[in-house]
Scaffold this motif. Structure first.
Motif, PDB file in Angstrom:
ATOM      1  N   UNK A  73       7.049  12.947  -3.999  1.00 37.59           N
ATOM      2  CA  UNK A  73       7.305  12.950  -2.558  1.00 37.59           C
ATOM      3  C   UNK A  73       7.123  11.556  -1.959  1.00 37.59           C
ATOM      4  N   UNK A  74       6.066  10.852  -2.368  1.00 40.27           N
ATOM      5  CA  UNK A  74       5.771   9.537  -1.809  1.00 40.27           C
ATOM      6  C   UNK A  74       6.889   8.546  -2.117  1.00 40.27           C
ATOM      7  N   UNK A  75       7.318   8.468  -3.380  1.00 38.34           N
ATOM      8  CA  UNK A  75       8.347   7.473  -3.713  1.00 38.34           C
ATOM      9  C   UNK A  75       9.691   7.831  -3.099  1.00 38.34           C
ATOM     10  N   UNK A 116       0.833  -1.210   0.000  1.00 37.12           N
ATOM     11  CA  UNK A 116       0.000   0.000   0.000  1.00 37.12           C
ATOM     12  C   UNK A 116       0.865   1.257   0.000  1.00 37.12           C
ATOM     13  N   UNK A 117       0.386   2.292  -0.678  1.00 40.24           N
ATOM     14  CA  UNK A 117       1.158   3.529  -0.773  1.00 40.24           C
ATOM     15  C   UNK A 117       1.163   4.315   0.528  1.00 40.24           C
ATOM     16  N   UNK A 118       0.179   4.034   1.412  1.00 35.66           N
ATOM     17  CA  UNK A 118       0.097   4.781   2.660  1.00 35.66           C
ATOM     18  C   UNK A 118      -0.649   6.084   2.541  1.00 35.66           C
ATOM     19  N   UNK A 119      -1.148   6.381   1.330  1.00 37.02           N
ATOM     20  CA  UNK A 119      -1.946   7.588   1.124  1.00 37.02           C
ATOM     21  C   UNK A 119      -3.406   7.181   0.984  1.00 37.02           C
ATOM     22  N   UNK A 120      -4.182   7.318   2.039  1.00 39.27           N
ATOM     23  CA  UNK A 120      -5.596   6.935   2.003  1.00 39.27           C
ATOM     24  C   UNK A 120      -6.396   8.088   1.425  1.00 39.27           C
ATOM     25  N   UNK A 121      -6.596   8.070   0.138  1.00 37.62           N
ATOM     26  CA  UNK A 121      -7.345   9.128  -0.531  1.00 37.62           C
ATOM     27  C   UNK A 121      -7.940   8.570  -1.810  1.00 37.62           C
ATOM     28  N   UNK A 154       0.457  -9.638 -11.838  1.00 36.20           N
ATOM     29  CA  UNK A 154      -0.291  -8.928 -10.795  1.00 36.20           C
ATOM     30  C   UNK A 154      -0.417  -7.470 -11.209  1.00 36.20           C
ATOM     31  N   UNK A 155      -1.631  -6.937 -11.215  1.00 35.71           N
ATOM     32  CA  UNK A 155      -1.870  -5.569 -11.648  1.00 35.71           C
ATOM     33  C   UNK A 155      -1.656  -4.593 -10.505  1.00 35.71           C
ATOM     34  N   UNK A 156      -0.806  -3.602 -10.727  1.00 35.60           N
ATOM     35  CA  UNK A 156      -0.584  -2.551  -9.741  1.00 35.60           C
ATOM     36  C   UNK A 156      -1.790  -1.620  -9.708  1.00 35.60           C
ATOM     37  N   UNK A 157      -2.255  -1.305  -8.517  1.00 37.62           N
ATOM     38  CA  UNK A 157      -3.407  -0.429  -8.341  1.00 37.62           C
ATOM     39  C   UNK A 157      -2.957   0.988  -7.983  1.00 37.62           C
ATOM     40  N   UNK A 158      -3.836   1.980  -8.203  1.00 36.44           N
ATOM     41  CA  UNK A 158      -3.449   3.380  -7.950  1.00 36.44           C
ATOM     42  C   UNK A 158      -3.104   3.700  -6.500  1.00 36.44           C
ATOM     43  N   UNK A 159      -3.470   2.837  -5.554  1.00 36.04           N
ATOM     44  CA  UNK A 159      -3.143   3.092  -4.147  1.00 36.04           C
ATOM     45  C   UNK A 159      -1.989   2.212  -3.666  1.00 36.04           C
ATOM     46  N   UNK A 160      -1.179   1.716  -4.614  1.00 36.82           N
ATOM     47  CA  UNK A 160      -0.079   0.813  -4.260  1.00 36.82           C
ATOM     48  C   UNK A 160       1.252   1.340  -4.788  1.00 36.82           C
ATOM     49  N   UNK A 161       2.325   0.836  -4.163  1.00 40.41           N
ATOM     50  CA  UNK A 161       3.687   1.082  -4.621  1.00 40.41           C
ATOM     51  C   UNK A 161       4.309  -0.239  -5.055  1.00 40.41           C
TER      52      UNK A 161
END
Length: 667
Positions: A82-84, A66-71, A112-119
């Motif tokens: 900034x996140x990466x 998870x990217x850690x950005x709950x939005x 496995x498909x990467x989702x917009x809320x993942x890194x």
């Protein structure tokens, strides 16, 4: 007259109920070889070859977290950088991934498909080449989609945004000195695909019809090379039919090399028989020093060692050069050496090549605007090339696979391939250069969610709208999914860098900027920018519809009407205003569908036409090509048939998606 039935049928995109795992022969070979397979071992940049390089393709560790950005929605480019850059590496790694194949592909081993809320994370331990006291190690990623941060031995070495262009990082400061040893390379990637607005081409998280499976992360080769402390960072060579060779080079130096130290470029141009055609020594301008960190390359920020950049732009002349053409793709070898006399720096020796040819839109003897190659009018017989592969999406499974498509299209009678909404690996352009395949190069489309009404249905039904819809009005930009300012900046920077990156390839004869209104905005300004960067090639500013009266072509797509060559009656703008004419280009047509049992990816077949047999399909394809070619007599400059291969749901290719059947040849 509009063929209403086919137009309505095309609007009904069938849903996938089942898909089939397909592999090309080259993908099969990779799987058979397993973890020991040599993955794309060829030098990734044939226009800049040094002797000391190491390929890093192969098995890496990976993790998706998870990217850690709950939005809701995608991060914008500033947030993503900034996140990466600040994300902590995963404590556990989930498995092994075959680089450079994206995790969504079968050849990656992940699927496995990467989702917009993942890194997406990568890690590898790589050997460090032996370095002399005055040598540097440059780490290259040919393409990473979309935003990434690269760490070397625990240090943040670079962040970058842009999914289609190379990343070059001087990692020397982050190495542990000593004989032998390894370095740890860690990469963190964020890619929201079409949930974001960044340039992404045909990728979608929910693919279907003309849209394909999204992919993420590293998707072109990773490698490193040893260079002197003063080295060539870029080199573009462009020759014209008069024998003028333009040399555009960038040198990077360390802090010890002051601006008053001379830098020279020793250039040898060598014919194919070994004859020395030219030998010159060119000085870099001392006043051309620039900060080492690039400002727009790849749009993202790249952290580099401190130092300076020096630029060189010069032209030399050859007498009676052997010209390059489709029939005779003659190339000259070029050896260059960057030297800094008196500085103690070793020379940087690079091997490249060039060709001499001129391409332009001009009137022929009858006054008709045509594309001229070396001063002679030619009909462009083109085919649309999506550049997708069954087992590996945008990454060709091997170098031989790239060659296969080019050779098959030449054999089918095409002289040009339109690389569609994608920047291909440098080796594909190299093969086009050496095989004589002309290239019509698209910029990569992006923007928000596209409106079917504005991008498809309205222009399909109402042809009169094609020249009557401005793209520089705010509410029109909203309708064209191009109102996001960050998207506009990134698209512009990516397009400009694409031209700079590829302009040394003689096979590329035109730039195409916007396609079917996907994220289209300010086409006039874009055409002016590209013309300023590269005035040697024609520009197709708007392909399909919503012409803005600029560029070198009136460029139409025609799938549902009788084929015609329309006259350009636009009041022209921009750099073509004084010339006063454009050529007409049928930049997409055809698309006849013919699925082949056991070689189709999906039960959802998309394309045009309904044929009872393969022979009937062949008759339709040949008939359409003959009709298009006959329009030469009605002032057509060229055409682009859809397309090279089937791609996922699309079954309108000449080749099947797995490249095992050539529908025009195989029985």
């Amino acid at each position: 007259m509009l063929d209403i039935k086919r137009a309505l049928d095309s609007a009904k995109v069938p849903e996938r109920t089942e898909t089939r795992s397909l592999f090309t022969p080259w993908g099969d070979a990779v799987l058979r070889a397993g973890d020991a397979a040599q993955i794309l071992p060829e030098h990734p940049r044939p226009t800049m070859i040094r002797e000391r390089y190491t390929m890093l393709n192969g098995m890496w560790d990976y993790a998706i977290v998870p990217s850690g950005r709950a939005r809701a929605g995608a991060l914008n480019i500033d947030e993503a950088l900034e996140v990466v850059a600040t994300a902590e590496p995963p404590r556990t790694w989930q498995g092994r991934i075959r680089v450079p194949f994206s995790p969504e592909t079968a050849l990656s081993g992940v699927e496995r498909r990467l989702q917009p809320d993942e890194l997406l994370w990568y890690r590898v331990a790589a050997p460090v080449p032996a370095l002399g006291e005055h040598e540097r190690l440059i780490l290259h990623f040919e393409a990473v989609d979309w935003v990434c941060a690269v760490h070397v031995n625990g240090h943040l070495a670079a962040t970058h945004a842009g999914g289609y262009l190379p990343i070059d990082i001087d990692i020397t400061p982050y190495l542990a000195w000593g004989a032998g040893g390894h370095m740890s390379i860690t990469v963190c990637v964020y890619d929201p695909s079409d949930a974001g607005v960044q340039p992404r081409g045909k990728q979608r998280l929910a693919p279907g019809g003309i849209w394909y499976t999204a992919q993420s992360g590293i998707w072109q080769s990773v490698w490193c090379e040893v260079v002197p402390k003063t080295y060539l960072a870029a080199l573009a060579l462009e020759g014209d039919a008069q024998g003028n060779l333009t040399i555009d080079a960038e040198a990077r130096t360390d802090t010890e090399l002051a601006i008053d130290v001379a830098l020279n470029l020793d250039v040898e141009v060598i014919a194919q028989d070994g004859t020395l055609a030219a030998h010159v020594l060119l000085p870099f301008e001392r006043r051309a020093a620039l900060p080492a960190a690039p400002s727009t390359e790849g749009f993202g920020t790249v952290t580099q060692a401190t130092g300076t950049r020096r630029r060189l732009r010069a032209t030399i002349a050859l007498d009676a050069p052997h010209l390059w053409s489709s029939e005779d793709p003659y190339r000259y070898r070029v050896d260059v050496a960057l030297t800094a006399p008196g500085s103690g720096a070793d020379a940087d020796r690079v091997r490249s090549y060039t060709a001499f040819r001129t391409v332009e839109v001009a009137r022929d003897e009858a006054g008709v605007p045509r594309v001229h190659l070396n001063g002679k009018p030619i009909l462009l017989r083109g085919v649309l090339d999506q550049g997708y592969w069954a087992e590996s999406l945008m990454t060709a499974p091997s170098d031989e696979a790239l060659v296969n498509d080019i050779v098959a299209m030449k054999r089918a009678g095409f002289t040009m391939m339109r690389k569609h909404l994608k920047i291909e690996s440098a080796r594909w352009y190299y093969h086009c250069d050496r095989l004589g395949m002309l290239v019509w190069q698209d910029a990569v489309s992006g923007g928000g969610a596209y409106s079917l009404w504005h991008t498809s249905r309205k222009p399909t039904v109402f042809k009169a709208t094609w020249g009557r819809y401005r793209d520089d009005i705010p509410h029109h930009r909203v309708a064209l999914a191009a109102d996001d300012t960050r998207y506009q900046l990134e698209w512009t920077a990516t397009c400009a860098d694409m031209v700079r990156h590829l302009k040394g390839h003689p096979s590329i004869i035109a730039w195409s900027l916007f396609n079917e209104a996907y994220g289209q905005f300010d086409a006039r300004a874009a055409a002016e920018l590209v013309h300023t960067i590269d005035p040697t090639r024609p520009i197709d500013a708007v392909s399909g519809w919503y012409d803005q009266r600029c560029g070198d072509f009136l460029s139409h797509h025609n799938y549902f009407r009788p084929l015609t060559a329309d006259r350009d009656r636009a009041r022209l703008a921009g750099y073509v205003r004084e010339r006063g004419y454009r050529a007409f280009m049928l930049s997409e047509f055809g698309g006849w569908a013919q699925p082949i049992a056991e070689h189709r990816f999906s039960t959802a077949t998309y394309g045009y036409g309904d044929f009872p047999s393969l022979d009937a399909w062949r008759d339709a394809v040949h008939g359409s090509l003959d009709q298009a070619e006959a329009l030469w007599e009605r002032d057509l400059a060229g055409f682009v048939y859809t397309q090279v291969s089937d791609v996922e749901d699309e079954s309108n290719g000449i080749l099947t998606f797995d490249r095992r059947i050539n529908k025009l040849e195989d029985d």
